[in-house]
Design an enzyme around this catalytic site. Sequence first.
Site, PDB file in Angstrom:
ATOM      1  N   GLU A  97       4.918 125.646 -13.279  1.00  0.00           N
ATOM      2  CA  GLU A  97       5.177 126.695 -12.361  1.00  0.00           C
ATOM      3  C   GLU A  97       4.946 126.066 -11.041  1.00  0.00           C
ATOM      4  OE1 GLU A  97       4.272 130.930 -14.588  1.00  0.00           O
ATOM      5  OE2 GLU A  97       3.552 130.611 -12.785  1.00  0.00           O
ATOM      6  N   CYS A 142     -10.133 131.956 -18.357  1.00  0.00           N
ATOM      7  CA  CYS A 142     -10.500 132.979 -17.662  1.00  0.00           C
ATOM      8  C   CYS A 142      -9.921 134.277 -18.116  1.00  0.00           C
ATOM      9  CB  CYS A 142     -10.165 132.941 -16.222  1.00  0.00           C
ATOM     10  SG  CYS A 142     -11.227 131.502 -15.325  1.00  0.00           S
ATOM     11  N   GLY A 188      -3.731 125.728 -13.907  1.00  0.00           N
ATOM     12  CA  GLY A 188      -4.416 124.438 -14.317  1.00  0.00           C
ATOM     13  C   GLY A 188      -5.847 124.545 -13.362  1.00  0.00           C
ATOM     14  N   GLU A 189      -6.577 123.629 -13.729  1.00  0.00           N
ATOM     15  CA  GLU A 189      -7.879 123.736 -12.952  1.00  0.00           C
ATOM     16  C   GLU A 189      -7.913 122.016 -12.419  1.00  0.00           C
ATOM     17  OE1 GLU A 189     -10.597 125.002 -11.791  1.00  0.00           O
ATOM     18  OE2 GLU A 189     -11.047 123.065 -11.303  1.00  0.00           O
ATOM     19  N   SER A 220      -8.232 124.747  -4.923  1.00  0.00           N
ATOM     20  CA  SER A 220      -9.129 126.004  -5.573  1.00  0.00           C
ATOM     21  C   SER A 220      -9.483 125.606  -6.970  1.00  0.00           C
ATOM     22  CB  SER A 220      -8.276 126.934  -5.663  1.00  0.00           C
ATOM     23  OG  SER A 220      -8.784 128.180  -6.215  1.00  0.00           O
ATOM     24  N   SER A 243     -13.730 129.899  -7.029  1.00  0.00           N
ATOM     25  CA  SER A 243     -13.280 131.281  -7.602  1.00  0.00           C
ATOM     26  C   SER A 243     -14.633 131.862  -8.189  1.00  0.00           C
ATOM     27  CB  SER A 243     -12.266 131.008  -8.716  1.00  0.00           C
ATOM     28  OG  SER A 243     -11.023 130.600  -8.115  1.00  0.00           O
ATOM     29  N   CYS A 362       0.197 133.900 -11.327  1.00  0.00           N
ATOM     30  CA  CYS A 362      -0.156 132.412 -11.826  1.00  0.00           C
ATOM     31  C   CYS A 362       0.137 132.353 -13.308  1.00  0.00           C
ATOM     32  CB  CYS A 362      -1.663 132.247 -11.500  1.00  0.00           C
ATOM     33  SG  CYS A 362      -2.425 130.837 -12.312  1.00  0.00           S
TER      34      CYS A 362
END
Length: 372
Positions: A97, A142, A188-189, A220, A243, A362
Site C-alpha cells: 500500500e 503489533c 512494514g518496519e 516511523s 511508536s 495501515c
Amino acid sequence: MSNGSTSVNLYDLSRAELGARLAAWGYSDYYAGLVWAGLYRDLAAGPEAIPGLRPELRARLAAETVLSALPVRAAIDSADGHTRKYLLGLSDGAAIETVLMYFRGQPANASGRAMTIPGRAATVPGRATACISTQVGCAMGCVFCATGQMGFGRHLTPGEIVAQVVHIERVLRARGEALRNIVLMGMGEPLHNYDATMAALETVMDHRGLAIAPRFITLSTVGVVPGIRRLTAERRPVRLAVSLHSATDAERSRLVPPARRWPLAELMAACRDYTVALDRRIFFEWTLIDGQNDSLSDAHALGRLLAGMNAHVNLIPLNPTLGYDGQPTTGPAARAFQAVLAEHGLPSTVRQRRGIDVAAGCGQLATAPSTS
Ligand code: SAH
Ligand code: SF4
C-alpha cells in the site's frame, strides 16, 4: 520486461552506482547525470523517454536494465477526498500500500507530516504527503495493526521503495502539484529493513532528482533500538518518530511484541542519545485505544517517561481492524489526555487518521477481501 530476471532495476541504483555502471560501459559521468535526471526529474517511464541519450546507450539500457514501475492494482478514495490509497503490485505477485494524502489545509507543523490540529485550519495548498511502505507485511506483530496481523512477507528492495515515491510524484504532477512530505508509515518496519530504506531515502533526497528535503521526511519505527543507534551514529538527516503506545513494559509488550526485546529503559536511552547527539526532536506516537492506554494516569506516566526530552507526542485514535476488537478513544478523552501532557510541558497533536470510511488504515487495503 523482456530482459530476464537478472537485469538490474535502475530504481535500485544509487547515483554513484549508476555512474559506475555507465563508466564500465565507457560513458562519462555526464551521461549518468542525464539518465538520473531522466529517471527522477522527468519521471521517464523507460530509456526511450530520457532526452539527450546517444542511441547506443539507449539501446544498451533497454537491453541490460529494467525500470520497474509498480502497477496500480486498486485505488480507493476516502469520502472526504483527502486520501487516495493505492494497492501497488510487485514483480513477484505481492502487493503493498502507498497512500497519497492531500491537505488543502495542512498545517505547516514542525514535522511537515500528515496531521491536523483540531480547530485550526491552515491555508497553504499543495502540501501533499506520501505514506510509503518498506516491507510486505511486518514481522513485529503489533496487535492492533492490520499489517502486523498479516505477518511478515519480505523486505522491499530500494527500487520498490523509490518506485512508490515516483508513482505518487507522477500522480501529483498530472495535477500540477509536487510531492513535499514523505512518511515511512505504510506497511512494514523501516528499521528492520535498514539498508534498503536508507538507500531509497538517499535517492529520493538527491537534489539532482526528486529532491525531497530531509526535514519533510519522517521515519516511523516501533522502537528497534539498534536501528535508532545506527541512525544516530550515521547522523541520518530525516525526522524520527517512535511508536510508544504505552509507558510501561508490561502493557507495551501486550500491544507491541518487540517491546520484550527492547525494553523501555533501552529504548528511551537510545532516544535521549539521538535527541542530544543530533540536537533534534523525536515524535512519539501513541495509538489511543479506549480503556487500554488512554487514562489520565497513562498520560501522567508518559509525561514522566519523556520528562526533559525534546519530544512531541502524536496521538492517533485507533483505526479499528478486523483482527483486534479495541475501539478508538473519544475526542473529549483524547483532549483530556492532551491536557495532562501539557501539564508535563509536553506538546502534542491529535492526528486524525483519514480515510477510515474506506477501511484505509495501515495495511487494511491489502487485507481487504475485495482486493485480494
Ligand atoms: N512500523 C512503523 C511504521 C508503520 S506503522 C511503526 O510501527 O512505527 C505507522 C503508525 O501507525 C505507527 O505509529 C502505528 O502504531 C500506527 N498504527 C498502526 N495500525 C494502527 C491502527 N489500526 N490504528 C491507529 N494507529 C495504527
Ligand atoms: Fe509493523 Fe508498525 Fe504495524 Fe507494528 S505498527 S506491526 S511495527 S507496521
